[in-house]
Design a protein around this motif. Sequence first.
Motif, PDB file in Angstrom:
ATOM      1  N   GLN A 181      32.919  48.004  38.588  1.00  0.00           N
ATOM      2  CA  GLN A 181      32.876  46.787  37.457  1.00  0.00           C
ATOM      3  C   GLN A 181      32.694  45.375  38.213  1.00  0.00           C
ATOM      4  OE1 GLN A 181      37.199  47.078  36.536  1.00  0.00           O
ATOM      5  NE2 GLN A 181      37.634  45.137  37.450  1.00  0.00           N
ATOM      6  N   PRO A 227      27.818  46.514  36.639  1.00  0.00           N
ATOM      7  CA  PRO A 227      28.306  47.969  37.125  1.00  0.00           C
ATOM      8  C   PRO A 227      27.163  48.861  37.547  1.00  0.00           C
ATOM      9  CG  PRO A 227      29.197  47.175  34.826  1.00  0.00           C
ATOM     10  CD  PRO A 227      27.929  46.163  35.173  1.00  0.00           C
ATOM     11  N   TRP A 258      37.945  40.317  42.377  1.00  0.00           N
ATOM     12  CA  TRP A 258      38.092  40.802  41.069  1.00  0.00           C
ATOM     13  C   TRP A 258      39.604  40.509  40.447  1.00  0.00           C
ATOM     14  CZ3 TRP A 258      35.412  43.413  44.428  1.00  0.00           C
ATOM     15  CH2 TRP A 258      34.167  43.950  43.971  1.00  0.00           C
TER      16      TRP A 258
END
Length: 719
Positions: free
Chosen positions: A30, A83, A125
């Motif tokens: 991601q 992604p 992230w």
Amino acid sequence: MLMLQNAKWIAAANTADASPLFRKSFTLDQVPASAVLSACCLGYGVITVNGQPVTDDVLTTGLTKFDASVLYNTYDVAALLRPGENVIGVMLGNGWYNDIAEVWDYEKAPWRHHPKMILSLEMEWPDLTKREIRSDPTWTTCDGPAVYNHVRCGERFDARLVQKGFDCPGFDDSAWKNAFICRSPGGVLKPTEMPPIRVLDTLPMKEIAPGLYDCGQNLSGWAKIRVKGQPGQKISIRYDELVDPDGKLHGHVNSLNRSHELLHCDEYICAGGGWEEWEPHFCYHGFRYALVEGAPADFEIVTRLVHTDLKSLGSFSCSDETLNRIHAASRWSTLTNYHSVPTDCPHREQNGWTGDALLSSEQALMNFDMVEAYRKWMADFRDVQRPSGQLPGVVPTGGWGFNWGSGPAWDSAFILIPLYVWRYRKDARLLEENWDAMERYMRYFDSMAMDYIADFGLGDWCPPETTVMCPSALTDTAYYYVDACAMAEAARVLDKDPAHYRALAGNIRRAFREKFVKNGLPQPEGQTAIACALYQGLLNEDEKPAAAARLAQLVEENGFHIDCGILGNKYIYRSLSDAGYGEVLYKMITNPTCPSYAYWLAQGMTTLCENWEMTNSLNHHMFSEVDLWFYRYLAGIQTDGEVLTIAPLFLEELDWVKAPHRNISVSWNRETVTVTVPEPAVLVLDGEKLLLEPGTSTFSRSGVSPLPSRRGLASHVKL
């Protein structure tokens, strides 16, 4: 350094003159919340992520003494990631790091090596998971399509060798080789803090003869072409700033003896098969004209204006179009000679001559936000300074310029530019960061003087051809005195004891006057000598009126022509204006015959020239003190004192003047003067000093009574 601490310097196995390509593929489940890419490409590099450029910067990395300091850049690339598979692509060029032309000793520079890079992509992230992609031997590499490139000379690009999609997912790099870890350039990695070099504008080009194009302005940059040609068809673009009467490129920009393949020439070899668009990546040129050879019928060309992206802080305009054009030429010369360092000219040397930049620094500070650019350049001075304190005439340098081309009027850039930044912007960082090195230089200066007289510089460079040059001992000793005074002022700013430099200044002043001043005038007499003594504060108050009168007389006797080189040109404007001879200066500046600025304009110049006769470069900024005169005297904006002062000089030849500078503005016409100041200021009008409160005030020129303005009546108190 923390941003790149885990990365390795890598290079291609065999680059020859080619521009190596590098790629690194990686997979993401991601997209990260943040992604910061830090990189240093030597000499220059173009970086992409998934085929998209990470920045609009060009010609990175900036020039430094690479074995002392190396600059890296940092970019936010989160928006370029996706992604799945992602690819970082890099194309390297030689830049200043691998100078392959035998001139100015750059080819002998101790740092010189093949192109290389160091890079780190740090991702994070929302759950605070982190991942880093760094340069290492897992990157793959091959030769690129820029088969020859040199920062001063040009680029040859073979579009048949383009590896389409090499920097995108899905590319097959199985035939590529792995990069190898190579030695570092030796310098300490430091973040870039000055503005980058960018493409600032695109200008149309007019075909004025078959294959000969004119963009209408002398500038720095390159041509961008759009072409539909046959595979292997070669198109050459030769650059020059002057065209001879017979329509041929003048060629004087190529006068230096270099061993190289191209001389301010770019070559593009077509891939064929449709429209192709191209502009060089690893060089820049100084030019107005471009001669194109080998172009097919389907051909388009524009000019790309390229220089350090300096923010504009001021502008000047008035009722005299000649002065407006001189102002524009000064700005163009300053901007197009800034490419990470202030260069002398963009077409020949592209060297950071210290004297040129010193002489233009005050007008530059009025026109542009120079603080971070000068801060970077002063760091370059520290890097090149010898243990003795000695400085070269060009900064940075590959080793050339210590024993010719330097001297007091050039070296003083290291003393005076930090002080000017303090005076004009009240930013003391340059003084703080360079104080120790400035003291080291002053000790070197002391060692070069004999009985407080100095004589080891170039002197009043580029005077008119008929001029007998002012003795360099006079101007050198004057800079010795001014530097000592500057160090005393800097000491006060930094809360240090100024006593030593005050005493030194007193000794130098006495020695100067004993050797050079007789009956209140400097000897041997001349425009530069008198202007120097006045400007540098080496005459007593009772001597100044007669000296200024004699200086004005010399200008008038010379047919209202200047008789100075670059040093005298710096001194003469303030020397005559402070004594009330503004009209003499106006006649000198607008004189239609050589030597004068108006003469340059009459010959079609759009930038300032290297010498009055126009036999050398046509884009130099070292004669730009005239532009400070516009701001400081015609508009009257004096920001370099302890108190902001507005003291307009009303010339009979001018109907109006307008000059904004940062949040200061002055405009006047034959009836009124309107002033906007952000802080309490002093207005000098009709011989009276008035204290202005912040805001906008309008005054009648026939008296000191304030008139209604947009912000009401100005508060003022006579001082």
